[in-house]
Design an enzyme around this catalytic site. Sequence first.
Site, PDB file in Angstrom:
ATOM      1  N   THR A  65       0.679  -1.318   0.031  1.00  0.00           N
ATOM      2  CA  THR A  65       0.020   0.092   0.057  1.00  0.00           C
ATOM      3  C   THR A  65       0.901   1.289   0.002  1.00  0.00           C
ATOM      4  O   THR A  65       1.881   1.160   0.370  1.00  0.00           O
ATOM      5  CB  THR A  65      -1.027   0.039   1.203  1.00  0.00           C
ATOM      6  OG1 THR A  65      -1.710   1.278   1.088  1.00  0.00           O
ATOM      7  CG2 THR A  65      -0.065   0.102   2.465  1.00  0.00           C
ATOM      8  N   HIS A  66       0.323   2.322  -0.541  1.00  0.00           N
ATOM      9  CA  HIS A  66       0.813   3.683  -0.484  1.00  0.00           C
ATOM     10  C   HIS A  66       0.187   4.505   0.705  1.00  0.00           C
ATOM     11  O   HIS A  66       0.690   5.631   0.918  1.00  0.00           O
ATOM     12  CB  HIS A  66       0.877   4.268  -1.670  1.00  0.00           C
ATOM     13  CG  HIS A  66       1.741   3.993  -2.680  1.00  0.00           C
ATOM     14  ND1 HIS A  66       1.343   3.778  -4.133  1.00  0.00           N
ATOM     15  CD2 HIS A  66       3.082   3.177  -2.668  1.00  0.00           C
ATOM     16  CE1 HIS A  66       2.538   3.126  -4.882  1.00  0.00           C
ATOM     17  NE2 HIS A  66       3.145   2.854  -3.800  1.00  0.00           N
ATOM     18  N   ARG A  82      13.017   5.481   0.632  1.00  0.00           N
ATOM     19  CA  ARG A  82      14.047   5.766  -0.548  1.00  0.00           C
ATOM     20  C   ARG A  82      14.482   7.329  -0.161  1.00  0.00           C
ATOM     21  O   ARG A  82      13.681   8.173   0.257  1.00  0.00           O
ATOM     22  CB  ARG A  82      13.638   5.631  -1.606  1.00  0.00           C
ATOM     23  CG  ARG A  82      14.493   5.559  -2.787  1.00  0.00           C
ATOM     24  CD  ARG A  82      14.322   5.333  -4.139  1.00  0.00           C
ATOM     25  NE  ARG A  82      15.224   5.126  -5.341  1.00  0.00           N
ATOM     26  CZ  ARG A  82      15.097   4.895  -6.501  1.00  0.00           C
ATOM     27  NH1 ARG A  82      13.766   4.842  -7.058  1.00  0.00           N
ATOM     28  NH2 ARG A  82      15.910   4.876  -7.357  1.00  0.00           N
ATOM     29  N   TYR A 119      15.772   1.568   0.854  1.00  0.00           N
ATOM     30  CA  TYR A 119      15.963   1.126  -0.285  1.00  0.00           C
ATOM     31  C   TYR A 119      17.179   0.748  -0.782  1.00  0.00           C
ATOM     32  O   TYR A 119      17.601  -0.235  -1.202  1.00  0.00           O
ATOM     33  CB  TYR A 119      15.156   1.747  -1.430  1.00  0.00           C
ATOM     34  CG  TYR A 119      15.229   1.334  -2.926  1.00  0.00           C
ATOM     35  CD1 TYR A 119      14.650   0.475  -3.411  1.00  0.00           C
ATOM     36  CD2 TYR A 119      16.376   2.126  -3.590  1.00  0.00           C
ATOM     37  CE1 TYR A 119      14.836   0.025  -4.960  1.00  0.00           C
ATOM     38  CE2 TYR A 119      16.688   1.741  -4.903  1.00  0.00           C
ATOM     39  CZ  TYR A 119      15.761   0.739  -5.511  1.00  0.00           C
ATOM     40  OH  TYR A 119      15.952   0.337  -6.929  1.00  0.00           O
ATOM     41  N   PHE A 122      17.185  -6.054  -9.122  1.00  0.00           N
ATOM     42  CA  PHE A 122      16.419  -5.196  -9.915  1.00  0.00           C
ATOM     43  C   PHE A 122      16.367  -5.837 -11.315  1.00  0.00           C
ATOM     44  O   PHE A 122      15.362  -5.658 -12.136  1.00  0.00           O
ATOM     45  CB  PHE A 122      17.166  -3.724 -10.016  1.00  0.00           C
ATOM     46  CG  PHE A 122      16.117  -2.882 -10.697  1.00  0.00           C
ATOM     47  CD1 PHE A 122      15.294  -2.175  -9.835  1.00  0.00           C
ATOM     48  CD2 PHE A 122      16.597  -2.354 -12.013  1.00  0.00           C
ATOM     49  CE1 PHE A 122      14.508  -1.137 -10.403  1.00  0.00           C
ATOM     50  CE2 PHE A 122      15.616  -1.436 -12.484  1.00  0.00           C
ATOM     51  CZ  PHE A 122      14.655  -0.874 -11.545  1.00  0.00           C
TER      52      PHE A 122
END
Length: 232
Positions: A38-39, A61, A128, A164
């Site tokens: 979720t944000h 981040r 991050y 990534f």
Amino acid sequence: MLNSGTLQHQKDVKETRMIEFLYKDGIEAVPPRRIFNTHLPLRMLPKQVVEKKIKCIQIMRNPKDTCVSYFNHLRDMVAPYNYEGDFTEFTEAFMSEKIPFGPYSTYLQSWKDEVAAAPGLPTLDIYYEDMKIDPLRSIKDVARFLGLASTGKFCEEVGDACSFKKMKKVDQEMKSGLPMKMWADGTGGTFYRKGEIGDWKNWFTVAQSERFDVIWNKKMKDSGFDFTYSPV
């Protein structure tokens, strides 16, 4: 992967597990152990998160790379969400708190304050940049936080599978379609652009960077956040 004990990538895109996109029955349809993303700030999540002391992992981040990432994200989106200005204009909007969904500084601080007001809520804060610099350590931290007896070898394999580069390849070749049209035609939009630490240096001028530092440091004074802005 840690939860399932396998190195299998999920075919569904993350939006199918985002709380803000799901109805109650959609949440309950997911078999335990349920993992969502979720944000939303804590105050906007279901009250049971606090009441039942649901484990929460907060990933953060550094704000300069966040600004660059957000600029590229919005630039490639479909109308009316797409951003049509240049990066200089966007940095001003980012610093003056005039961006969609509110300022990043407020979001970070609100999570910290709301978690502090919910004693006993199990939370794990991860940067991050730490995930990029030392993925194995971050993966072991997550496994420990979730109470999983994952071996060091398996954690290493998870780190490789979730690099990534690998995740970007999986997104292109394996992920099923988004539940809505998100990227504008011809943009080649993707959630996986570069994923690097310090890419902001390719976007910010020296003057912009210094101005950003002044404004950000004033807002976040004594906040306790310790961001990494350049690769080690």
